[in-house]
Design an enzyme around this catalytic site. Structure first.
Site, PDB file in Angstrom:
ATOM      1  N   GLY A  13       0.544  -1.019   0.058  1.00  0.00           N
ATOM      2  CA  GLY A  13      -0.140  -0.089  -0.018  1.00  0.00           C
ATOM      3  C   GLY A  13       0.885   1.727   0.257  1.00  0.00           C
ATOM      4  O   GLY A  13       0.396   2.141   0.765  1.00  0.00           O
ATOM      5  N   SER A  14       2.126   1.067  -0.412  1.00  0.00           N
ATOM      6  CA  SER A  14       2.349   2.618  -0.028  1.00  0.00           C
ATOM      7  C   SER A  14       2.570   3.436  -1.709  1.00  0.00           C
ATOM      8  O   SER A  14       2.709   4.752  -0.857  1.00  0.00           O
ATOM      9  CB  SER A  14       4.245   2.858  -1.109  1.00  0.00           C
ATOM     10  N   ASN A  15       1.932   3.232  -2.353  1.00  0.00           N
ATOM     11  CA  ASN A  15       1.094   3.735  -3.756  1.00  0.00           C
ATOM     12  C   ASN A  15      -0.393   4.527  -2.772  1.00  0.00           C
ATOM     13  O   ASN A  15      -0.523   6.101  -3.255  1.00  0.00           O
ATOM     14  CB  ASN A  15       0.275   3.644  -5.185  1.00  0.00           C
ATOM     15  N   MET A  91      -3.875  -7.167  -7.095  1.00  0.00           N
ATOM     16  CA  MET A  91      -2.811  -8.453  -8.221  1.00  0.00           C
ATOM     17  C   MET A  91      -4.725  -8.859  -8.013  1.00  0.00           C
ATOM     18  O   MET A  91      -3.995 -10.132  -8.390  1.00  0.00           O
ATOM     19  CB  MET A  91      -2.293  -8.660  -7.406  1.00  0.00           C
ATOM     20  N   ASN A 108      -5.360   3.062 -13.052  1.00  0.00           N
ATOM     21  CA  ASN A 108      -4.377   1.804 -12.644  1.00  0.00           C
ATOM     22  C   ASN A 108      -3.200   2.011 -12.314  1.00  0.00           C
ATOM     23  O   ASN A 108      -2.414   3.508 -13.195  1.00  0.00           O
ATOM     24  CB  ASN A 108      -4.374   0.790 -12.738  1.00  0.00           C
ATOM     25  N   HIS A 110       1.042   0.872 -13.256  1.00  0.00           N
ATOM     26  CA  HIS A 110       1.605   0.040 -13.252  1.00  0.00           C
ATOM     27  C   HIS A 110       2.805  -0.063 -13.445  1.00  0.00           C
ATOM     28  O   HIS A 110       4.064   0.976 -14.113  1.00  0.00           O
ATOM     29  CB  HIS A 110       1.243  -0.719 -15.090  1.00  0.00           C
ATOM     30  N   GLU A 175       6.460   6.227  -9.052  1.00  0.00           N
ATOM     31  CA  GLU A 175       4.930   6.047  -8.733  1.00  0.00           C
ATOM     32  C   GLU A 175       3.967   7.135  -7.822  1.00  0.00           C
ATOM     33  O   GLU A 175       3.377   7.363  -8.227  1.00  0.00           O
ATOM     34  CB  GLU A 175       4.736   4.377  -8.715  1.00  0.00           C
TER      35      GLU A 175
HETATM   36  C1  GAR Z   1       3.273  -0.875  -7.530  1.00  0.00           C
HETATM   37  O1  GAR Z   1       4.945  -1.348  -8.131  1.00  0.00           O
HETATM   38  C2  GAR Z   1       2.339  -0.859  -8.342  1.00  0.00           C
HETATM   39  O2  GAR Z   1       2.955  -0.355  -9.330  1.00  0.00           O
HETATM   40  C3  GAR Z   1       2.568  -2.513  -8.839  1.00  0.00           C
HETATM   41  O3  GAR Z   1       2.756  -3.388  -7.140  1.00  0.00           O
HETATM   42  C4  GAR Z   1       3.288  -2.438  -6.674  1.00  0.00           C
HETATM   43  C5  GAR Z   1       2.208  -1.980  -5.303  1.00  0.00           C
HETATM   44  O4  GAR Z   1       2.679  -1.203  -4.434  1.00  0.00           O
HETATM   45  N1  GAR Z   1       1.372  -2.804  -9.374  1.00  0.00           N
HETATM   46  C6  GAR Z   1       1.551  -3.810 -10.135  1.00  0.00           C
HETATM   47  O5  GAR Z   1       1.568  -4.542 -10.719  1.00  0.00           O
HETATM   48  C7  GAR Z   1      -0.525  -4.026 -10.832  1.00  0.00           C
HETATM   49  N2  GAR Z   1      -0.119  -4.527 -12.821  1.00  0.00           N
HETATM   50  P1  GAR Z   1       2.614  -0.819  -3.159  1.00  0.00           P
HETATM   51  O6  GAR Z   1       1.519  -2.047  -2.982  1.00  0.00           O
HETATM   52  O7  GAR Z   1       3.226  -0.599  -2.360  1.00  0.00           O
HETATM   53  O8  GAR Z   1       2.037   0.292  -3.612  1.00  0.00           O
END
Ligand code: GAR
Length: 191
Positions: A13-15, A91, A108, A110, A175
């Site tokens: 969940g950092s994004n 995911m 989204n 990516h 991101e």
């Molecule tokens: C992020 O790098 C995001 O771009 C990727 O998962 C990570 C989640 O990190 N998303 C995908 O690969 C979706 N196709 P986070 O939970 O720390 O935000």
């Protein structure tokens, strides 16, 4: 113009955190109403709670199929009067029906320079291909995986000594910058 946002997560969940942080600014045109996860142990759920954002876990196991799962998800989003759905490390692939209902309302992020490297293990494949640059992309979600109009991209260099972990970290930094910016611009419809 204050839009109601739901963030969908599956992991750390950092994004999501970057979006919540951005929304704390009075000038940000959105409120994070709800964080929803398909994974009960997603670290992001705890972070959201710390920020006082309501969380929900929807368990895939109680549904017969993905269509029913996404129907329940859609119902919850409607009950909450959500305007925009932000997938942030979510995911789980959306069903076609879900994407139709929420057409042009799902964003989204990516971890690659789409349309290159759709799907999983992007950094591993980028390193394997000896690419000189990689990055991240925000886009509007369409039914086909990691497809749809691109909203924003950021590029990072790939260094010869890079590992999956440090490339992932470098991309994540970007991101966290482009996702809040994307959401703001998407709402205000400015380029
Ligand atoms: C992020 O790098 C995001 O771009 C990727 O998962 C990570 C989640 O990190 N998303 C995908 O690969 C979706 N196709 P986070 O939970 O720390 O935000």
């Amino acid at each position: 113009m204050n839009k109601k946002i739901a963030i969908l997560i599956s992991g750390s969940g950092s994004n999501m955190r970057a979006l919540i942080e951005a929304s704390l600014n009075d000038k940000f045109p959105a409120t994070i109403e709800l964080v929803i996860s398909n994974n009960s142990s997603a670290g992001g759920l705890l972070i959201a709670k710390k920020y006082g954002v309501r969380t929900r876990f929807i368990d895939r196991k109680i549904f017969d199929n993905n269509e029913d799962y996404d129907k329940a998800l859609s119902l919850l989003l409607k009950e909450e009067n959500i305007d925009i759905v932000c997938a942030a490390g979510y995911m789980k692939i959306f069903t076609k029906q879900f994407v139709e209902i929420w057409k042009n309302k799902i964003i989204n992020i990516h971890p690659s320079l789409l349309p290159d490297y759709k799907g999983l293990n992007t950094h591993k494949r980028v390193l394997h291909d000896h690419q000189k640059r990689s990055g991240c992309t925000t886009h509007i979600v369409e039914p086909e995986l990691d497809s749809g109009p691109i909203l924003m991209q950021a590029t990072v260099p790939v260094k010869p000594e890079d590992t999956v972990e440090n490339l992932a970290k470098r991309v994540l930094v970007m991101e966290h910058i482009i996702y809040p910016l994307t959401l703001k611009r998407f709402i205000l419809r400015v380029n």
